[in-house]
Design an enzyme around this catalytic site. Sequence first.
Site, PDB file in Angstrom:
ATOM      1  N   ASP A  21      35.974  39.441  47.299  1.00 47.35           N
ATOM      2  CA  ASP A  21      34.961  38.698  48.039  1.00 47.35           C
ATOM      3  C   ASP A  21      33.571  39.289  47.807  1.00 47.35           C
ATOM      4  O   ASP A  21      33.420  40.507  47.661  1.00 47.35           O
ATOM      5  CB  ASP A  21      35.302  38.741  49.536  1.00 47.35           C
ATOM      6  CG  ASP A  21      34.513  37.730  50.339  1.00 47.35           C
ATOM      7  OD1 ASP A  21      34.011  36.759  49.756  1.00 47.35           O
ATOM      8  OD2 ASP A  21      34.391  37.928  51.559  1.00 47.35           O
ATOM      9  N   GLY A  24      29.079  35.684  45.507  1.00 42.83           N
ATOM     10  CA  GLY A  24      27.888  34.889  45.817  1.00 42.83           C
ATOM     11  C   GLY A  24      26.794  35.715  46.461  1.00 42.83           C
ATOM     12  O   GLY A  24      25.609  35.587  46.112  1.00 42.83           O
ATOM     13  N   ARG A  34      24.769  31.737  42.327  1.00 47.06           N
ATOM     14  CA  ARG A  34      26.089  32.266  42.677  1.00 47.06           C
ATOM     15  C   ARG A  34      26.988  32.460  41.459  1.00 47.06           C
ATOM     16  O   ARG A  34      27.787  33.388  41.415  1.00 47.06           O
ATOM     17  CB  ARG A  34      26.778  31.318  43.661  1.00 47.06           C
ATOM     18  CG  ARG A  34      26.191  31.302  45.058  1.00 47.06           C
ATOM     19  CD  ARG A  34      26.879  30.244  45.913  1.00 47.06           C
ATOM     20  NE  ARG A  34      28.313  30.454  45.987  1.00 47.06           N
ATOM     21  CZ  ARG A  34      28.901  31.250  46.882  1.00 47.06           C
ATOM     22  NH1 ARG A  34      28.183  31.902  47.762  1.00 47.06           N
ATOM     23  NH2 ARG A  34      30.214  31.374  46.897  1.00 47.06           N
ATOM     24  N   THR A  67      43.061  27.378  48.087  1.00 45.60           N
ATOM     25  CA  THR A  67      43.110  25.925  48.238  1.00 45.60           C
ATOM     26  C   THR A  67      41.814  25.419  48.862  1.00 45.60           C
ATOM     27  O   THR A  67      41.349  24.317  48.557  1.00 45.60           O
ATOM     28  CB  THR A  67      44.305  25.517  49.134  1.00 45.60           C
ATOM     29  OG1 THR A  67      44.290  26.314  50.328  1.00 45.60           O
ATOM     30  CG2 THR A  67      45.623  25.740  48.418  1.00 45.60           C
ATOM     31  N   GLU A  68      41.209  26.242  49.713  1.00 40.95           N
ATOM     32  CA  GLU A  68      39.947  25.855  50.360  1.00 40.95           C
ATOM     33  C   GLU A  68      38.761  25.894  49.404  1.00 40.95           C
ATOM     34  O   GLU A  68      37.746  25.226  49.632  1.00 40.95           O
ATOM     35  CB  GLU A  68      39.667  26.767  51.561  1.00 40.95           C
ATOM     36  CG  GLU A  68      40.624  26.605  52.740  1.00 40.95           C
ATOM     37  CD  GLU A  68      41.954  27.314  52.524  1.00 40.95           C
ATOM     38  OE1 GLU A  68      42.911  27.013  53.258  1.00 40.95           O
ATOM     39  OE2 GLU A  68      42.041  28.165  51.608  1.00 40.95           O
ATOM     40  N   ASN A  69      38.880  26.685  48.336  1.00 46.83           N
ATOM     41  CA  ASN A  69      37.768  26.809  47.389  1.00 46.83           C
ATOM     42  C   ASN A  69      37.457  25.510  46.644  1.00 46.83           C
ATOM     43  O   ASN A  69      36.376  25.357  46.065  1.00 46.83           O
ATOM     44  CB  ASN A  69      38.045  27.916  46.361  1.00 46.83           C
ATOM     45  CG  ASN A  69      37.900  29.310  46.936  1.00 46.83           C
ATOM     46  OD1 ASN A  69      38.492  30.271  46.435  1.00 46.83           O
ATOM     47  ND2 ASN A  69      37.119  29.452  48.000  1.00 46.83           N
ATOM     48  N   GLU A 208      49.119  47.825  54.999  1.00 44.95           N
ATOM     49  CA  GLU A 208      47.939  48.539  55.494  1.00 44.95           C
ATOM     50  C   GLU A 208      46.720  47.749  55.036  1.00 44.95           C
ATOM     51  O   GLU A 208      46.633  47.356  53.861  1.00 44.95           O
ATOM     52  CB  GLU A 208      47.891  49.964  54.935  1.00 44.95           C
ATOM     53  CG  GLU A 208      49.067  50.835  55.348  1.00 44.95           C
ATOM     54  CD  GLU A 208      49.148  51.022  56.858  1.00 44.95           C
ATOM     55  OE1 GLU A 208      48.085  51.152  57.499  1.00 44.95           O
ATOM     56  OE2 GLU A 208      50.272  51.023  57.395  1.00 44.95           O
TER      57      GLU A 208
END
Length: 246
Positions: A21, A24, A34, A67-69, A208
Amino acid sequence: MDLKKNIQKGRLPKHVAIIMDGNGRWAKKQGLARTFGHEKGTKSVREAVEGCANLGIENLTLYAFSTENWNRPKLEIRTLMRLLVSSLKKEIKTLQDNNIKLCTIGNLSTLPVKVHKELSEVMEKTKLNDRMTLTVALSYGSREELINTVKEISVKVKNNVISPEKIDESIINEHLYTRNLPDVDLLIRTSGEQRISNFLLWQIAYAELYFTNTLWPDFNKEDLYQAIIEYQKRERRFGKTSEQIS
């Protein structure tokens, strides 16, 4: 600083998963679009893969595209897919030289034909490699994976292939995308965000969790080593007491 020397070889995680992550935000800090962050992030992928392989970690799973990307701007999606194809072509020699097998998880039917073809070719060429398994999660969502698992098991119950009374963790594991992988021991997320984001929800039940403020394009082997050192400091009890595991 060489953090690698502080890692205990006998206590390595068998499966490391990374939510990559911050591409961008990294680009925005540089005053760039980005897409430049995604391009820079490919170097960090190489750092993570080589770092895990050199340590002797057996499984590495990278969250590359959720899937959201698909809801992101079309230009960004096209760039990500282009980078994926070009990276696969560039890294095939590295995978072969380091005896690394490439696998994928997710709804691959939604990927562009060119991406699917390139993935299939690299997976075929590396399928016999056994030093480390690199799994790339593409068009992946854990809820979708679990829904598919429930559907598959339901059909088998309906057809009397599986008895409802026999359904246990092992049956569920056999129907997940990750059926050939062990549970995740260490989950790393970069960029300072502290969310799971629909990633391997079943598989991280006892993982963890390690969160770092480092943006993904700045992530390197030393950051990986730091995460593993922190992992080795923790007491993994799996529901038992400290006295039981000592």
